[in-house]
Design an enzyme around this catalytic site. Sequence first.
Site, PDB file in Angstrom:
ATOM      1  N   HIS A  83       0.847  -1.209   0.000  1.00 26.63           N
ATOM      2  CA  HIS A  83       0.000   0.000   0.000  1.00 26.63           C
ATOM      3  C   HIS A  83       0.872   1.244   0.000  1.00 26.63           C
ATOM      4  CE1 HIS A  83       1.209  -0.308   4.193  1.00 26.63           C
ATOM      5  NE2 HIS A  83       0.979   0.997   4.261  1.00 26.63           N
ATOM      6  N   ASP A 117       0.665   5.009   1.913  1.00 29.47           N
ATOM      7  CA  ASP A 117      -0.102   5.643   2.993  1.00 29.47           C
ATOM      8  C   ASP A 117      -0.904   6.806   2.417  1.00 29.47           C
ATOM      9  OD1 ASP A 117       2.589   5.276   5.443  1.00 29.47           O
ATOM     10  OD2 ASP A 117       1.055   3.883   4.701  1.00 29.47           O
ATOM     11  N   HIS A 130       4.692   0.138  -0.007  1.00 31.07           N
ATOM     12  CA  HIS A 130       5.466  -0.595   1.004  1.00 31.07           C
ATOM     13  C   HIS A 130       4.559  -1.650   1.635  1.00 31.07           C
ATOM     14  CE1 HIS A 130       3.608   2.918   2.921  1.00 31.07           C
ATOM     15  NE2 HIS A 130       3.602   2.250   4.054  1.00 31.07           N
ATOM     16  N   ARG A 140       6.394  -8.851  15.998  1.00 36.50           N
ATOM     17  CA  ARG A 140       6.980  -7.566  15.578  1.00 36.50           C
ATOM     18  C   ARG A 140       5.994  -6.481  15.947  1.00 36.50           C
ATOM     19  NH1 ARG A 140       6.618  -4.392  10.893  1.00 36.50           N
ATOM     20  NH2 ARG A 140       8.377  -2.926  10.774  1.00 36.50           N
TER      21      ARG A 140
END
Length: 375
Positions: A244, A246, A300, A310
């Site tokens: 995607h 942002d 990204h 994570r």
Amino acid sequence: MPMPLPMPLPPSRRKDEQKPLVFDASLLQHELNIPPQFIWPDDEKPCPNKPSPPLLMPHIDLGSFRSGDPLAVSNATRLANEACRRHGFFLVVNHGIDLSLIREAQRTLVSFFAMPLSEKQRAQRQLGDHCGYASSFTKRFSSKLPWKETLSFRYCADKKSSNIVEDYFLNVMGENFRNFGRVYQEYSEAMSNLSLVIMELLGMSLGIGPTHFRDFFEENDSIMRLNYYPPCQKPDQTLGTGPHCDPTSLTILHEDDVGGLEVFVDEKWHSIRPNSEAFVVNIGDTFMALSNGVYKSCLHRAVVNNQTARQSLAFFLSPKMDKVVSPPKELIESQYPRLYPDFTWSTFLEFTQKHYRADKKTLDAFANWLQDKNN
Ligand SMILES: C=C1C[C@]23C[C@@]1(O)CC[C@H]2[C@]1(C)CCC[C@@](C)(C(=O)O)[C@H]1[C@@H]3C(=O)O
Ligand SMILES: O=C(O)CCC(=O)C(=O)O
Ligand SMILES: [Fe+2]
């Protein structure tokens, strides 16, 4: 005449398979097979046996930039300009944010997501709303589900909203979460102040001076998001966050020491090496429109692993809802015609929540949607 036996429902319509899928990481991560909704198409799966090369990103020393030293300012603005024209990602170091505050924000994130699902669901995000707790968007999407849980809440920089984050935790989670609210109120304020310095840097790197974008975001109405990615038994089948761009203006991300963020540059995924002393900063769609396409909002994603959880803290800088996003005249030269129409962030945000799942084409899809709506 005996009653005919009810016909067995075909497998796809058996009652137990109609129950809404719930992403309870404490259970799911121990099951041998992961539900098909979490398995991504072959052309979007990560390739664990072909590790992504590291992304070469400049380390921009913000302290030196703020000192006003001409060489430091010229160095910082040159590095920012090169990175933002190319892929929109850069690292900010010597940022001046208290490391103990960052550590406390990361520890508080762990405490929140360690709670039982029923506790977290007290902050359940409602369809169409961008705030609240989402366990992998099971209620919002039916395929390509991300292997993550998120908690998102609003941060407003104007004076009358000086306790908006603290109040959110008190109202939604109760008195026992007052300290959670204090931590993220302080962290969000620090991110907002940091983003204004970065806006000075970006303004100068585009040759329009330090105040234009800083003033535009002075009273920002931003989104703070906590990302938690449980370990996944089949990390080559799923994604923590899918590919995607942002939609927001600028993202200031703090990763813990577990890698996973990847950026798509030159037709290849590149990994970002975690650096807990730095912030990963990236241009979002709204700033790409503000720069008339000169700076890039880049694709990204976040991959997961089968060993350890994570986590990341993402501050999504956004202007006040009614601010009109339009490039400064200096960036609209004859040779650079307007690339995107004027729009308000509130319209774009609503588009991402009610009409479109943010992906690699969000801004173009939004521009087309706006055009159709206005015709
Ligand atoms: C405005 C937003 C939408 C998303 C959160 C954010 O504040 C900025 C990033 C967006 C997102 C992370 C892009 C990938 C898809 C998404 C659905 C997600 O994986 O969380 C997006 C967020 C959203 O809640 O729509
Ligand atoms: O967690 C990460 O490293 C990236 C998450 C992200 O891209 C997002 O939340 O928009
Ligand atoms: Fe992102």
